[in-house]
Design an enzyme around this catalytic site. Structure first.
Site, PDB file in Angstrom:
ATOM      1  N   ILE A   1       0.874  -1.177   0.000  1.00  0.00           N
ATOM      2  CA  ILE A   1       0.000   0.000   0.000  1.00  0.00           C
ATOM      3  C   ILE A   1       0.914   1.232   0.000  1.00  0.00           C
ATOM      4  O   ILE A   1       1.813   1.330   0.837  1.00  0.00           O
ATOM      5  CB  ILE A   1      -0.886   0.038   1.270  1.00  0.00           C
ATOM      6  CG1 ILE A   1      -1.512  -1.338   1.566  1.00  0.00           C
ATOM      7  CG2 ILE A   1      -1.958   1.103   1.145  1.00  0.00           C
ATOM      8  CD1 ILE A   1      -2.247  -1.410   2.908  1.00  0.00           C
TER       9      ILE A   1
ATOM     10  N   VAL B   1       4.269  -1.320   3.484  1.00  0.00           N
ATOM     11  CA  VAL B   1       3.962   0.065   3.135  1.00  0.00           C
ATOM     12  C   VAL B   1       5.033   0.591   2.184  1.00  0.00           C
ATOM     13  O   VAL B   1       6.235   0.412   2.418  1.00  0.00           O
ATOM     14  CB  VAL B   1       3.886   0.957   4.394  1.00  0.00           C
ATOM     15  CG1 VAL B   1       3.548   2.385   3.997  1.00  0.00           C
ATOM     16  CG2 VAL B   1       2.847   0.419   5.361  1.00  0.00           C
ATOM     17  N   LYS B   2       4.565   1.214   1.102  1.00  0.00           N
ATOM     18  CA  LYS B   2       5.500   1.708   0.081  1.00  0.00           C
ATOM     19  C   LYS B   2       5.886   3.163   0.353  1.00  0.00           C
ATOM     20  O   LYS B   2       5.012   4.032   0.484  1.00  0.00           O
ATOM     21  CB  LYS B   2       4.868   1.617  -1.313  1.00  0.00           C
ATOM     22  CG  LYS B   2       4.769   0.179  -1.803  1.00  0.00           C
ATOM     23  CD  LYS B   2       3.951   0.085  -3.064  1.00  0.00           C
ATOM     24  CE  LYS B   2       4.763   0.361  -4.303  1.00  0.00           C
ATOM     25  NZ  LYS B   2       3.921   0.195  -5.525  1.00  0.00           N
ATOM     26  N   PHE B   3       7.197   3.394   0.408  1.00  0.00           N
ATOM     27  CA  PHE B   3       7.762   4.737   0.522  1.00  0.00           C
ATOM     28  C   PHE B   3       8.698   4.956  -0.670  1.00  0.00           C
ATOM     29  O   PHE B   3       9.371   4.014  -1.102  1.00  0.00           O
ATOM     30  CB  PHE B   3       8.627   4.864   1.778  1.00  0.00           C
ATOM     31  CG  PHE B   3       7.921   4.664   3.083  1.00  0.00           C
ATOM     32  CD1 PHE B   3       7.209   5.683   3.680  1.00  0.00           C
ATOM     33  CD2 PHE B   3       8.005   3.441   3.742  1.00  0.00           C
ATOM     34  CE1 PHE B   3       6.582   5.504   4.912  1.00  0.00           C
ATOM     35  CE2 PHE B   3       7.379   3.243   4.963  1.00  0.00           C
ATOM     36  CZ  PHE B   3       6.666   4.280   5.547  1.00  0.00           C
TER      37      PHE B   3
END
Ligand code: E4P
Length: 288
Positions: free
Chosen positions: A83, A112-114
Site C-alpha cells: 500500500i 507500506v510503500k515509501f
C-alpha cells in the site's frame, strides 16, 4: 500450480480485487500484490466514478483504498499486499510515517510503500523501528538500492523490499533489466535483509528474465500473468538470453553496503517524476 523450479515469488501489480481473483484462478497461486495510486485510480469503480465527473472526499478515497486492499488481502492472506503512501516532493517523513501506521493497521499482511528519497528513507527507518514492513519504491539506481540496505540494517528478511523500476528506464532508452541484474549481484554477498522486487515489468521478457536472474519477487500486470499461465508457467534457466535490443547498457557498480546512509547519492530524476505522477493521479481522485 506453482512450478517446482520457481524460486521467485509472484505478485500481481494492480488495484482491482476482481482481477486478483482471475489471476489466482489462472495461476493456481499468488504470493502477493502491489498497488499504487495510479492503479487505484484505474480500479473500475474509481474509474467509473471519475468518468461521471464524480470524485471522492479525502476520507472517502482512503475508505475506498482500505476496502480494496482489505478485499485483496482476504484473497491472499499468506501473501503480502503493498500500500503506497502519498508522497510529493514536499511530503515530510512525519506525514508519510503517520499514513503508514494507518495503512499498516488496515490488514495483517501489509508492506507500506515509501519512495527512495531522503524523507522516504527516514520514514522507512522509523517505520521499521515501529515494527512495520516496507517496500521502497521508485528505485532507479543500484546506489538507491544500497541506500535502502543501509537505512534498514538489522531488519528481518521479509520485512523490507526494494522495487527497482524496469519499464520506466526502458522508456528512456536504458536497459532497465541491467538494474535488476546489478542489484541482484550487489545483494548476492549481503546479509539478505532486503529482498529484490522487480517492478515496472511490462513485457513477458522482463518477467522471464526476472525469474532467470533469481529476483526474490516479481510484480507484473494481470494481463501478463494471464499470458504466463496460458503459456504453461514457463520458468527459464540462468542461461535465458534477454533481448535487450538497442537499449543502452547500465553498467554494474562496485558499491559498499557498509557505508553510513548519508554517504549514498540517492538523487534520481525518475524518482521525482514518479512521485509527481503518483501524487497527480491520487489528487485527481479527490474533490477539493
Ligand atoms: C509496483 O510496485 C510499481 O508501482 C509498478 O510496477 C509501476 O509500474 P509502471 O512503471 O508500469 O507504472
Amino acid at each position: 500450480m506453482r512450478p517446482h523450479n520457481l524460486t521467485t515469488r509472484i505478485f500481481l501489480d494492480g488495484g482491482d480485487p476482481a482481477q486478483t481473483r482471475r489471476v489466482i484462478g489462472a495461476l493456481g497461486f499468488l504470493d502477493g500484490q502491489t498497488t499504487n495510486p495510479t492503479l487505484i485510480a484505474k480500479n473500475p469503480e474509481a474509474a467509473a466514478r471519475l468518468a461521471k465527473g464524480l470524485r471522492f472526499t479525502p476520507d472517502e478515497i482512503l475508505d475506498f483504498y482500505r476496502e480494496v486492499v482489505t478485499e485483496i488481502s482476504g484473497l491472499i492472506p499468506d501473501g503480502s499486499v503493498s500500500i503506497e503512501v502519498y508522497a510529493d516532493k514536499n511530503t515530510s517523513a512525519g506525514r508519510m510515517l503517520a499514513e503508514a501506521g494507518r495503512f499498516f493497521s488496515w490488514i495483517a499482511n501489509a508492506h507500506v510503500k515509501f519512495p527512495v528519497t531522503k524523507a522516504g528513507l527516514e520514514a522507512a527507518g522509523r517505520a521499521m523501528a515501529e515494527g512495520l514492513r516496507v517496500n521502497m519504491t521508485l528505485c532507479f539506481t543500484q546506489e538507491q538500492a544500497a541506500a535502502v540496505y543501509a537505512a534498514t540494517r538489522g531488519a528481518r528478511r521479509g520485512d523490507v523490499f526494494v522495487s527497482p523500476f524496469v519499464g520506466r528506464l526502458d522508456d528512456r532508452g536504458e536497459n532497465g533489466m541491467d538494474l535488476i541484474a546489478g542489484v541482484a549481484r550487489m545483494f548476492a554477498g549481503s546479509d539478505g535483509h532486503v529482498e529484490l522486487l522487480s517492478a515496472s515489468v511490462r513485457t513477458m521478457e522482463h518477467f522471464l528474465y526476472s525469474l532467470a536472474l533469481g529476483a526474490d519477487i516479481v510484480t507484473a500486470p494481470g494481463s501478463l500473468l494471464m499470458q504466463w499461465a496460458a503459456d504453461g508457467l514457463p520458468v527459464p534457466g540462468a542461461d535465458y538470453a534477454y533481448p535487450a535490443g538497442a537499449l543502452r547498457k547500465i553498467a554494474y557498480r562496485e558499491l559498499s553496503l557498509d557505508k553510513p546512509l548519508e554517504e549514498y547519492d540517492i538523487a534520481h530524476e525518475l524518482t521525482v517524476a514518479g512521485m509527481e505522477r503518483f501524487s497527480a493521479d491520487w489528487n485527481a481522485l479527490i474533490k477539493r
